[in-house]
Design an enzyme around this catalytic site. Structure first.
Site, PDB file in Angstrom:
ATOM      1  N   THR A  25      21.569 -29.528 -37.469  1.00  0.00           N
ATOM      2  CA  THR A  25      21.982 -30.924 -37.320  1.00  0.00           C
ATOM      3  C   THR A  25      20.889 -31.703 -36.601  1.00  0.00           C
ATOM      4  O   THR A  25      20.469 -31.332 -35.505  1.00  0.00           O
ATOM      5  CB  THR A  25      23.305 -31.006 -36.531  1.00  0.00           C
ATOM      6  OG1 THR A  25      24.334 -30.391 -37.314  1.00  0.00           O
ATOM      7  CG2 THR A  25      23.692 -32.444 -36.245  1.00  0.00           C
ATOM      8  N   HIS A 181      31.116 -24.301 -44.252  1.00  0.00           N
ATOM      9  CA  HIS A 181      30.940 -24.056 -42.806  1.00  0.00           C
ATOM     10  C   HIS A 181      32.291 -23.642 -42.224  1.00  0.00           C
ATOM     11  O   HIS A 181      33.165 -24.475 -41.973  1.00  0.00           O
ATOM     12  CB  HIS A 181      30.436 -25.325 -42.137  1.00  0.00           C
ATOM     13  CG  HIS A 181      29.874 -25.129 -40.765  1.00  0.00           C
ATOM     14  ND1 HIS A 181      30.034 -23.963 -40.046  1.00  0.00           N
ATOM     15  CD2 HIS A 181      29.146 -25.956 -39.963  1.00  0.00           C
ATOM     16  CE1 HIS A 181      29.427 -24.090 -38.870  1.00  0.00           C
ATOM     17  NE2 HIS A 181      28.886 -25.290 -38.796  1.00  0.00           N
ATOM     18  N   ASN A 184      31.558 -21.578 -35.830  1.00  0.00           N
ATOM     19  CA  ASN A 184      31.180 -22.409 -34.686  1.00  0.00           C
ATOM     20  C   ASN A 184      32.261 -23.350 -34.165  1.00  0.00           C
ATOM     21  O   ASN A 184      31.979 -24.409 -33.614  1.00  0.00           O
ATOM     22  CB  ASN A 184      29.916 -23.222 -35.011  1.00  0.00           C
ATOM     23  CG  ASN A 184      28.716 -22.348 -35.275  1.00  0.00           C
ATOM     24  OD1 ASN A 184      28.795 -21.121 -35.128  1.00  0.00           O
ATOM     25  ND2 ASN A 184      27.618 -22.942 -35.672  1.00  0.00           N
ATOM     26  N   TYR A 186      34.551 -25.198 -35.700  1.00  0.00           N
ATOM     27  CA  TYR A 186      34.955 -26.378 -36.460  1.00  0.00           C
ATOM     28  C   TYR A 186      36.269 -26.106 -37.200  1.00  0.00           C
ATOM     29  O   TYR A 186      36.905 -25.081 -36.978  1.00  0.00           O
ATOM     30  CB  TYR A 186      33.811 -26.822 -37.373  1.00  0.00           C
ATOM     31  CG  TYR A 186      32.605 -27.263 -36.575  1.00  0.00           C
ATOM     32  CD1 TYR A 186      32.679 -28.359 -35.721  1.00  0.00           C
ATOM     33  CD2 TYR A 186      31.400 -26.561 -36.629  1.00  0.00           C
ATOM     34  CE1 TYR A 186      31.584 -28.756 -34.946  1.00  0.00           C
ATOM     35  CE2 TYR A 186      30.302 -26.938 -35.865  1.00  0.00           C
ATOM     36  CZ  TYR A 186      30.408 -28.040 -35.017  1.00  0.00           C
ATOM     37  OH  TYR A 186      29.337 -28.421 -34.248  1.00  0.00           O
ATOM     38  N   ASN A 241      31.851 -24.457 -29.167  1.00  0.00           N
ATOM     39  CA  ASN A 241      32.879 -25.489 -29.331  1.00  0.00           C
ATOM     40  C   ASN A 241      34.276 -24.989 -28.978  1.00  0.00           C
ATOM     41  O   ASN A 241      35.264 -25.354 -29.612  1.00  0.00           O
ATOM     42  CB  ASN A 241      32.845 -26.058 -30.752  1.00  0.00           C
ATOM     43  CG  ASN A 241      31.587 -26.851 -31.009  1.00  0.00           C
ATOM     44  OD1 ASN A 241      31.193 -27.673 -30.190  1.00  0.00           O
ATOM     45  ND2 ASN A 241      30.943 -26.603 -32.136  1.00  0.00           N
TER      46      ASN A 241
END
Length: 375
Positions: A25, A181, A184, A186, A241
Site C-alpha cells: 500500500t 486479500h 492481516n 481485514y 490490525n
C-alpha cells in the site's frame, strides 16, 4: 534444485521467475483512481529479467465501503477499470505479469472514508485496536479506527457479489488474475477469527461457520473468472490490525482443505507476524506451515505455494528446497525496482526512505536508482 531465477507455472500464469513483488500500500491514488505515476512504478519492477516474475498490486478496494485508508485505488467502477488499463499495459510491455489484490478492510476503517460518513462494517461490533492513515496536506496522519457495526445476514451476499464484480472488472482492466486479500485482520480475516467474530448465526461459532464468508467469496470469484486466474492471501498467526484466534492451526488447515479443489493459481501465506517477526508463535505455540501445505495438497491443491515475510536470498533458497514454489518480497521492492537482478548478482540493496512509504509523488516511489550497467 529449485532456484529463484527459473520459470514457474502458477495456474494459467507462466512466470519467468519465482520472484514475486508482494502487495504494498502506497497511498498514491487520489479519488481511488490509478494513474500514470502508478503505471511507471509498476513498469519499473515488471521486467522479469531484472524485477519480478509476478507483481501483485497494492490492495485495491472492491467497493467504497471496502476502503479504509486515504488515496488507495478501487476497482468497483467503470472509471476505475479504465484508469487501471494503462498500468496493466505498461507492465505487459515490459514482459511482466500482474494480478490485482482484492480488498475489503471491514472494521479497519474510519467513518471519514465510508459512504455518507457511515460506520465501517464488520462481523461483530468490535473496534479494531489499530490505526488507519489519513493524508492531511499530503502528510500521512495515523488515527484510530471508528466503531464498526455488525453486518446483517441480508447484507453479506451483496459483499460477496462485490468481490465477484471486482474480479470481473480486474480482468476487463487487463490483469492476469486476482488475489483475494484474506489476511492481516481485514474483513475476511475478521470473520475467521474468534477475536473479531462473536456471531451466533451461520457465520459465527464453529470453523465451518467462521470460514463460510471466505468460502463464499472464493467460490464466487472462481465461478466468475475461473480458478486458475484466482489466488488467496492468508496470514495464520499475524496479530496485524488486532487479529487474534484461539486455535489457528486447525482453523487454517480447515481452510486449506477447502482451497484444495478450487484449482487456484496459488496460495500466498504470510509466515509469522506481518511486516515484523517471522518467529511469532514459537515453542508450544509454533504454527506448523508444513502441515498447512500438506492439508492443501491432500485436498487436491495443485496451485503454486507462495511464501512471504522478511525473506533474504538465503532463506528463499532454503524455502524453495523445502517445497515452496514462489517467494514474495515486499519492502525490498520499494527501494529496489531491479530487485531480481540484485538478488541474482548478490548486489547491495538501496535502503528505503520510510518517510515516503505512504502518500506523496515521485520521491521514494519512482526515483530509486537501478544498478549501473556491468556493475
Amino acid at each position: 534444485m529449485k532456484t529463484l531465477f527459473e520459470p514457474c507455472q502458477a495456474g494459467h500464469l507462466e512466470l519467468a521467475s519465482r520472484i514475486v513483488m508482494a502487495p504494498l500500500t502506497r497511498n498514491r491514488a487520489p479519488h481511488a483512481l490509478a494513474n500514470a505515476l502508478m503505471a511507471e512504478y509498476y513498469a519499473q519492477r515488471a521486467n522479469p529479467a531484472t524485477g519480478a516474475g509476478l507483481i501483485i498490486t497494492e490492495a485495491t478496494a472492491i467497493s467504497h465501503q471496502g476502503q479504509g485508508y486515504a488515496d488507495v485505488p478501487g476497482i468497483w467502477s467503470k472509471a476505475q477499470v479504465e484508469a487501471w488499463k494503462p498500468v496493466t499495459a505498461a507492465v505487459h510491455a515490459q514482459g511482466g505479469k500482474i494480478v490485482m489484490q482484492l480488498w475489503h478492510v471491514g472494521r479497519v476503517s474510519h467513518h471519514c472514508f465510508q459512504p455518507e460518513g457511515n460506520a465501517p462494517v464488520a462481523p461483530s461490533a468490535l473496534i479494531a485496536k489499530t490505526k488507519t492513515v489519513q493524508l492531511i496536506d499530503g502528510v500521512p496522519t495515523f488515527m484510530a479506527t471508528s466503531e464498526p457495526r455488525a453486518l446483517t445476514l441480508e447484507e453479506i451476499p451483496g459483499i460477496v457479489s462485490d468481490y465477484k464484480t471486482a474480479a470481473r472488472n480486474a480482468i476487463e482492466a487487463g490483469f492476469d488474475g486476482i488475489e483475494v486479500h484474506a489476511a492481516n485482520g481485514y474483513l475476511i480475516d475478521q470473520f475467521l477469527r474468534t477475536g473479531s467474530n462473536l456471531r451466533t448465526d451461520a457465520y459465527g461459532g464453529s470453523f465451518e461457520n467462521r470460514t463460510r464468508f471466505l468460502k463464499e467469496v472464493m467460490q464466487g470469484v472462481c465461478d466468475e473468472i475461473g480458478g486458475p486466474k484466482c489466488a488467496i492471501r492468508i496470514s495464520p498467526v499475524t496479530p496485524a490490525n488486532d487479529a487474534a484466534d484461539s486455535e489457528p492451526q486447525p482453523l487454517f488447515e480447515h481452510i486449506a482443505q477447502f482451497l484444495g479443489p478450487l484449482n487456484l493459481a496459488y496460495v500466498h501465506t504470510v509466515e509469522g507476524a506481518t511486516g515484523a517477526s517471522r518467529d511469532f508463535y514459537q515453542g508450544e505455540q509454533a504454527f506448523d506451515y508444513a502441515a498447512l501445505k500438506a492439508a492443501y495438497v491432500k485436498a487436491g491443491g495443485a496451485g503454486a505455494w507462495m511464501l512471504n515475510n522478511a525473506y533474504s536470498l538465503e532463506l528463499a533458497n532454503q524455502s524453495l528446497a523445502n517445497g515452496a514454489d514462489l517467494i514474495a518480497f515486499g519492502r525490498p521492492f520499494i527501494s529496489n525496482p531491479d530487485l531480481g537482478l540484485r538478488l541474482k548478482q548478490n548486489s547491495p540493496l538501496n535502503e528505503p526512505d520510510r518517510s515516503t512509504f505512504y502518500g506523496g509523488l515521485e520521491k521514494g516511489y519512482t526515483d530509486y536508482p537501478f544498478l549501473k550497467a556491468n556493475s
